[in-house]
Every structure is written in structure tokens, then in C-alpha cells.
Design a protein around this motif. Structure first.
Motif: not given
Length: 240
Positions: A7-9, A45-46, A51-52, A63-65
Motif C-alpha cells: 500500500l502506497v499513498k 482512511k485508505c 482516501l484514494r 473482497h476489494d475494499h
């Protein structure tokens, strides 16, 4: 129940969350710790879709979040509780019950109101509630649908001592029911007695992810040392 992979934001050139990977299983309470700006709330939040994410994969219950199937499985309690100004406390619970199609919700709602001493506030409008009462309403709304996964971002902020004690007991009860709980907090002592595992973030990276006992062994700290000691050791700046 929760799987996070790479995961990267990113904000501009800065990675607020920097390529983190972890999993949470059923019946597990995990404390997410870190100094200010470490990426705790951004990670939360991601995960819940507020948050995207820049890149990576987030899977909840297979399942996809961002899917409706995933959203049926979890509840999220934000650091700043949001309530509807023109709904009463009881109407908040009714709204959640209808949104999640909760059957026979009134009894459970009453139990939650009693637990958080909100029964005498049940007809108060959201705009008239203190921050602490808003936090209690937020927690009650999150618990009502009986989710499989719960994300708590600073759940103890604004709560009185009795509500903090009751929330800790709620965590234990949920764990015994096989629920998955991720708790982000600055209040280290609030998770020390209930967390099965601790994840420590620093500058968007996971620098520790294990039981408290194992982390103490890795850091060559004595069994008598506290989680706070361990946290300060892991997050100290080089050269200090």
C-alpha cells in the motif's frame, strides 16, 4: 479478514504511506501506533475508502475494499466523530439499522445506549451533543450492524473514564466473538492490555509488527519494560 499488500499513498513526492504490507486475522485485536505524521490515519482512511490509494491492494473478507460486499463487513469510527445535526441519538441508530438492514435492532440499540449512558440523551439532536457524546454515538452506530471488522481511529479521545473502560471490554467481547479490530491510537496504555499484536508506523513505514513480548525480545528490552518504553525506543530518531 484484512490483507494489505504494498500500500502506497503519495502526496506530491512525499509518501505518507510507504509500501506497507500486513494481514489481520479473525479474533485479533491489533494496535496501530506511531508518532504524529507517521501515517496511521492515512492508512485507515485508505483502507475504508475515504482516501484514494496511490497503489497497492486492500482486501477485506476476500473482497476489494471499495466493493459493496466489503463495506457490508466493516465499521469505521473516525478520530473526529461526525453526527447529523438534525437527527436525534436514537434516530442515528435507526438510520444505521435501516441502512444495514439490521433486524430487531431496537433491543440491541437500547443495550448500546445503556452501555454508553446515552439513554437520557436519546432524544437530543446531534448538533446539541458534546464531542464525548458524539464519540459515544459514533461507536454505538458502528457496533449496531455487528460488523466482522472494525477500524477505530483514536476511539478513546473525548471519552470519560467509564466509557473508556466499557470500550476496552467491548474490544474483548468482540475478540471473543472472532471479530477483527484495528485500533489506531496515541494513548499507548489504552491498547497495551487488549492488543494481541502491535504495529508501529514511522514515516509511513512499518518498523515493528509483532506481539509486545516478541518486540521486547527483538529490542533486547526487559519483560518489566512497558509498551511506552518499547515505542519510544523503536521510534527514536537516529543519533538520539
Amino acid at each position: 479478514m484484512l490483507s494489505i499488500t504494498n500500500l502506497v499513498k503519495r502526496y506530491g513526492k512525499q509518501n505518507a504511506v510507504d509500501d506497507i504490507t500486513f494481514e489481520l486475522g479473525g479474533g485479533e485485536v491489533v494496535g496501530l501506533l506511531g508518532p504524529n505524521g507517521a501515517g496511521k490515519s492515512t492508512t485507515m482512511k485508505c483502507i475504508v475508502g475515504l482516501l484514494r490509494k496511490t497503489s497497492g491492494e486492500i482486501i477485506i473478507g476476500g473482497h476489494d475494499h471499495l466493493s459493496v460486499a466489503a463495506k457490508r463487513l466493516f465499521s469505521y469510527i473516525p478520530e473526529t466523530p461526525y453526527v447529523y445535526d438534525l437527527l436525534t441519538v436514537r434516530e442515528h441508530l435507526q438510520f444505521i439499522a435501516q441502512a444495514y438492514d439490521v433486524k430487531d435492532w431496537k433491543g440491541k440499540a437500547q443495550d448500546l445506549l445503556d452501555l454508553y449512558e446515552l439513554d437520557d440523551k436519546a432524544d437530543k439532536l446531534g448538533r446539541d451533543l458534546s464531542k464525548g457524546m458524539r464519540q459515544k454515538v459514533s461507536i454505538c452506530c458502528a457496533l449496531l450492524p455487528d460488523p466482522q471488522v472494525l477500524f477505530f481511529d483514536e476511539p478513546m479521545i473525548g471519552l470519560d473514564p467509564k466509557a473508556i473502560k466499557n470500550t476496552r471490554q467491548v474490544f474483548r467481547d468482540l475478540k471473543n466473538q472472532g471479530k477483527t479490530i484495528l485500533v489506531s491510537t496515541h494513548l499507548i496504555d489504552s491498547v497495551e492490555s487488549i492488543a494481541d499484536r502491535i504495529m508501529i508506523l514511522k514515516s509511513g513505514k512499518i518498523i515493528g509488527n509483532d506481539t509486545i513480548a516478541n518486540l521486547k525480545t527483538q529490542m533486547m528490552q526487559s519483560e518489566a519494560s512497558t509498551l511506552e518504553d518499547l515505542f519510544l525506543e523503536l521510534t527514536k530518531d537516529e543519533g538520539n
